[in-house]
Design a protein around this motif. Structure first.
Motif, PDB file in Angstrom:
ATOM      1  N   GLN A 143     -19.858  -5.437  -6.819  1.00 27.96           N
ATOM      2  CA  GLN A 143     -18.756  -4.589  -7.628  1.00 27.96           C
ATOM      3  C   GLN A 143     -18.632  -5.191  -9.123  1.00 27.96           C
ATOM      4  OE1 GLN A 143     -16.201  -2.377  -6.384  1.00 27.96           O
ATOM      5  NE2 GLN A 143     -18.070  -1.889  -5.479  1.00 27.96           N
ATOM      6  N   THR A 174     -25.842  -3.812  -3.831  1.00 26.69           N
ATOM      7  CA  THR A 174     -24.971  -3.460  -5.027  1.00 26.69           C
ATOM      8  C   THR A 174     -23.693  -4.305  -4.901  1.00 26.69           C
ATOM      9  OG1 THR A 174     -24.414  -1.555  -3.415  1.00 26.69           O
ATOM     10  CG2 THR A 174     -25.256  -0.839  -5.657  1.00 26.69           C
ATOM     11  N   ASP A 187     -25.278  -8.729  -2.693  1.00 22.68           N
ATOM     12  CA  ASP A 187     -25.844  -7.552  -1.736  1.00 22.68           C
ATOM     13  C   ASP A 187     -26.614  -6.708  -2.671  1.00 22.68           C
ATOM     14  OD1 ASP A 187     -25.777  -5.418   0.058  1.00 22.68           O
ATOM     15  OD2 ASP A 187     -23.610  -5.810   0.654  1.00 22.68           O
ATOM     16  N   ALA A 240     -16.155  -3.217 -14.794  1.00 20.52           N
ATOM     17  CA  ALA A 240     -16.286  -1.613 -15.248  1.00 20.52           C
ATOM     18  C   ALA A 240     -16.555  -1.634 -16.781  1.00 20.52           C
ATOM     19  CB  ALA A 240     -14.828  -0.867 -15.314  1.00 20.52           C
TER      20      ALA A 240
END
Lengths: 337, 303, 372
Positions: free
Chosen positions: C224, C222, C220, C227
């Protein structure tokens, strides 16, 4: 502007003669004057403008954010998943980043600011006082985006060596080992904290100076007369006297640090979902996310970003209200009103 | 002075002064040294930032001297070379319009607070809230103006000015009220005694005698507003590289916006322009500050 | 008399702010009249060959930004009446801005999702393919040039399963190369990006859900990311972090990576060959792509020995019905320039021109643009 404030305003005198003036004014008002009334009402309107703007900010922003609240519910605050394609908006990690960087900034800035403020008010001779005040105020004049530019192109590149050294020095030490954690990044919570510390120091210094200067001269002289050294005089007379005001000054610095946007957006690393003690890790803060993602946001995401702004607004306003109250109270107390 | 005072008996103090004096005075000197050290520490970033901005930026600005101010921003981001004219104009025009809004209103607000409202409940509320308003993050003001203005009228310089004006307003109010407080009441009384009405007294007696302080406070507020970036992101669009003198419609650009854009570039050309813009912006902000200082010191000398 | 003058004075000063605002009104009114006057001239001029007068605001993909800036400079030199502002900001911003109707056209490296189509205020959207170029996997590892990486390894690096440069998996693909013990810093985009979309599509197609599920983040604009990564805004922002961070790896467009002097890895393609990013490799990938009726296509993970596996297509999108005639004409002329003469500019700034067949189709599509 703070440099001017300190030339001892005297509300005492104005309150004493205030009544007499009010009587005089009443007499004058009786004689009318439409231009006079017009001026008066313009002034009242201008005063009301503050209420209007703050009210409008609150109303429109809350109004615009309702989509996001109702879509996400409480998860908006408790989830760290920020996944726009799936329309999942949890801002926990951004709240963390905002608070954490502001706290790092305070840890660095508070001792420095208090030291500087005490030096200026209690130690420095008059000429040095003025020079130091000018120099500190210069910091407040440098725009935040310039700090950001310097932070991203200079500081974050050159400070990584220091981070790596810190990280390896504290490796294995309890608590400090995880605060100065492994795999340090040039763009990180800590770099953002440093930049913020530099930016809030002039604010805390100037307020602290005002607060400290309210210490009655006779108390200070009494301490000295009793044989106290300069530091003992500060600890025994100045600090207890201005404690409340100093707390307020620090909180105002905290509020400013939480709301700072551009400088932080450039140096914080823009990593999503980061919650952890490691100050050398990249993360993100609420204002930085709003800046970065506003342009591409569709209706719901814009609402989520505004909801994030509302959260930020409420947090900073709370901090500011408490700070202003504390400062006002301590000033009032020390001025003996 | 303190040395002579210190000789007076130290036995009966609330502070524990019974430890050896030499140690106590060493400790005191040590703490004073630490305080001074704090000042030195904060000088490091100040000198580093200003030094870098001057060393990297001044060269760029003066290398192609008039061109930096007169030429447009190059359309090809990758090229090396001058042109910040549109951003300089944008900064001046947008900040100027913000000042035209915020300064008169701010001064009037302060007049309300100090000359009319005084210690009344509503005035206290306004005073408190204007203090609180100084703490509203600039990005929140930007979004607010986006919602109430930009959504309806599109991107324009005026949107940026509105946001900046909202940020300046409480600062102007605060500093002006401080200045009005310094005007001695006997001036007002003398004016009233001559039968002058209140509005006229304020305009002809109070404001003129507070003027230097008011001007200096306003200049400082302008200097700060000129450097704001975040609220402009939402309201002026930042995309244009050509000068747009019409602040009422169309995207605009400012120095701060150009610095922000170029801070994220990898090639030397745009990074250079970023430093040049930073130098220009800092120079403008410092200029305003210096003028403010001069006004203040001339005022203080006169008094 | 006295009261009268007093009133006058007071009223004058009271309305100082209003006067001041009004003054600024006047000033800007003057300046607005100038462009207005010149635009009223425009109809007169249109009797002559075609004098284009318009300002086109645009935003979107940063991947083709260098090429667009080059094309805009060349086009506006020839058509001095036209101003085009291409703001970048990422494909996601471009699509959103076009949907909101605040730009005349947008650049995007990805197609519009069906679910989002309803949000486009101006109706039907046309795709105009412009150039093709490699997305590089750039890294910063002094002394280690020409690193070879397979999709599997790339997927593991970007998912933080491989965190050191001397990991056995990287060493196995680079025999004879001494790899340092440096920690890997993964750099990705902070904005909604077509480059992210195409890079993740490459990983999804090569080692994704249907190919052993090594890549689990999907595809996509953006995704995931873990972190403990870093993000930059725009291709230039990613390039900047990679360039300034020892041990960093990120995906950057070929033009920025070349100009920025970044090290680029050779990537294993569908045919099992390691291919360094190049314009020829991108052209080879685009040549075999299947083109849909609306001119969307994908050159990612193309077949063929010479094909570079992460060759990305990019489009300019605009509304089929252009309501503003002046802007519509200018847009049409600009697109025509890009699809014809402008194609020769592409290689000067490290982009590959469109395959001839695709350019022809795009020109035909340009004729369907309705103006006025």
């Amino acid at each position: 502007m703070t440099a001017i404030n300190t030339s001892s305003p005297s509300p005492d005198t104005s309150s004493v003669t205030g009544n007499d003036i009010a009587t005089l004014e009443r007499g004058l008002h009786a004689s009318g004057g439409s231009a006079d009334r017009a001026f008066k009402s313009t002034a009242y309107l201008a005063g009301g403008l503050v209420l209007l703007v703050l009210g409008l900010v609150t109303y429109t922003m809350v109004n615009r954010s309702t989509d996001a609240w109702s879509h996400m519910g409480l998860d908006f605050f408790t989830s760290r998943t920020w996944n726009p394609p799936e329309q999942v908006y949890g801002i926990l990690s951004y709240i963390f980043g905002t608070v954490y960087t502001a706290c790092i900034a305070l840890v660095i800035s508070v001792p420095l600011s208090l030291g500087i403020a005490l030096f200026i008010t209690q130690v420095a001779p008059r000429w040095l006082q003025r020079t130091m005040t000018y120099v500190i105020d210069l910091l407040a004049v440098v725009p935040s985006v310039v700090f950001g530019l310097w932070g991203v192109l200079v500081l974050s590149v050159h400070i990584k060596g220091f981070y790596t050294w810190m990280s390896s020095t504290f490796d294995g030490v309890p608590v400090l080992g995880s605060v100065f954690g492994p795999n340090p990044q040039g763009r990180s919570f800590f770099t953002a904290g440093i930049i913020l510390a530099v930016m809030i120091t002039p604010i805390i210094v100037s307020l602290s100076r005002e607060v400290i200067q309210t210490t009655p001269q006779n108390e200070k002289e009494a301490a000295l007369a009793l044989g106290a050294t300069r530091w003992e005089m500060i600890r025994g007379a100045v600090l207890p006297h201005s404690k409340g005001g100093l707390v307020g000054a620090v909180m105002l610095g905290l509020g400013r640090a939480m709301g700072e946007t551009i400088a932080v957006a450039l140096v914080i690393g823009s990593a999503t979902g980061r919650i952890g003690l490691n100050v050398f890790a990249g993360g993100n803060s609420m204002p930085a996310v709003i800046t970065a993602e506003w342009g591409e946001a569709d209706v719901l995401k814009k609402s989520a970003l505004i909801a994030m702004a509302v959260t930020l607004f409420v947090m900073t306003i709370l901090v500011n209200v408490i700070a202003t109250t504390v400062v006002n109270r301590s000033m009032k107390k020390t001025r003996g009103i | 002075m303190s040395t002579t005072l210190n000789r007076v008996g130290a036995e009966q103090l609330a502070l524990d002064l019974r430890t050896k004096r030499s140690w106590r005075s060493t400790k005191s000197q040590l703490m004073v040294a630490l305080m001074f050290l704090a000042f030195i520490v904060i000088l490091i970033p100040l000198i580093a930032v200003i030094g870098t901005v001057v060393s990297k930026g001044a060269g760029i600005v003066f290398r192609d001297f008039p061109a930096w101010f007169t030429k447009g921003i190059p359309g090809r981001t990758r090229v090396v070379g001058p042109g910040m004219g549109p951003a300089i104009i944008g900064t001046l025009v947008i900040t100027g319009a913000a000042s035209l809004l915020a300064i008169p209103l701010g001064i009037l607000g302060a007049v309300y607070l100090h000359e009319y409202g005084r210690q009344s409940k509503p005035a206290q509320v306004v005073r408190f809230l204007s203090n609180v308003m100084t703490g509203v993050p600039s990005i929140v003001m930007g979004l607010f103006v986006y919602v109430i203005f930009t959504l309806r009228f599109g991107l324009s310089g005026v949107g940026g000015s509105l946001a900046l004006a909202c940020l300046m307003l409480p600062v102007v109010i605060r500093s002006t009220e401080e200045m009005l407080r310094l005007v001695p009441d006997h001036l007002r009384e003398a004016s009233y005694a001559l039968g002058t009405r209140k509005g006229r007294t304020v305009l002809t007696i109070v404001l003129p005698s507070a003027l230097p302080g008011v001007v200096s406070g306003c200049l400082l507020a302008v200097a700060r507003a000129a450097g704001e970036t975040a609220p402009l992101l939402f309201t002026i669009g930042l995309i244009t590289k050509k000068a747009n003198l019409n602040i009422f419609s169309g995207a605009n650009t400012t120095l701060s916006a150009q610095i922000f854009r170029n801070a994220g570039e990898v090639l030397p050309g745009p990074q250079e322009r970023g430093w040049g813009a930073a130098f220009t912006l800092v120079a403008i902000a410092f200029l305003f500050t210096i003028i403010a200082r001069l006004v203040t010191s001339a005022y203080q000398k006169r008094r | 008399m006295n009261t009268q003058t007093r009133r006058l004075v007071l009223a004058g000063i009271v309305s100082l702010s209003l006067v001041a605002v009004a003054c600024s009104d006047d000033k800007t009114a003057e300046t607005t009249t100038t462009p207005a006057a010149s635009s009223t001239d425009a109809p007169v001029v249109t009797e002559a060959p075609v004098k284009l007068e318009a300002t086109l605001d645009a935003s979107g993909a940063t991947f083709p930004k260098t090429y667009y800036e080059e094309a805009i400079a060349a086009f506006t030199e020839a058509n001095s009446g036209v101003t085009i502002n291409y703001a970048g900001g990422g494909s996601g911003k471009g699509r959103q801005d076009l949907a909101d109707g605040i730009v005349a056209f947008a650049g995007t490296d990805g197609t519009i999702k069906d679910a989002d189509l309803a949000g486009y205020k101006g109706g039907e959207v046309l795709y105009f393919p412009t150039v093709v170029a490699p997305i590089t996997v750039s890294y910063n590892l002094s002394g280690v040039d020409g690193l070879q990486l397979s999709p599997t390894t790339i997927a593991k690096i970007f998912q933080r399963q491989i965190t050191k440069w001397n990991d056995a998996a990287i060493a196995a693909e680079n025999t004879g190369v001494t790899l340092p013990d440096t920690a890997i810093t993964v750099v990705h985009r902070s904005d909604s990006s077509g480059t992210t979309g195409n890079f993740t599509k490459f990983l999804e197609k090569s080692v994704g859900k249907d190919k052993g599920a090594i890549w689990t983040l999907g595809t996509d604009s953006t995704v995931q990311w873990a972190a403990d990564t870093q993000a930059g805004e725009g291709n230039a922002g990613v390039a900047q972090i990679v360039k300034s961070t020892d041990g960093a790896i990120g995906y950057v467009d070929f033009s920025d990576a070349t100009d920025g002097g970044l090290q680029m890895a050779s990537i294993e393609n569908a045919a099992g060959k390691f291919v360094a990013p190049s314009l020829e490799g991108a052209s080879a990938a685009a040549a075999g792509a299947k083109i849909a009726d609306n001119l969307t296509y994908s050159a990612i993970w193309a077949d063929g020995d010479a094909a570079y596996p992460i060759a990305a297509q990019t489009w300019i999108i605009a509304y089929k019905v252009q309501t503003d005639a002046a802007k519509g004409e200018a847009l049409k002329a600009f697109l025509k320039f890009i699809l014809t003469d402008g194609q020769t500019l592409a290689s000067t700034v490290n982009y590959a021109p469109l395959p001839a067949e695709l350019a022809t189709k795009a020109l035909a599509q340009l004729d369907t643009l309705q103006i006025g």
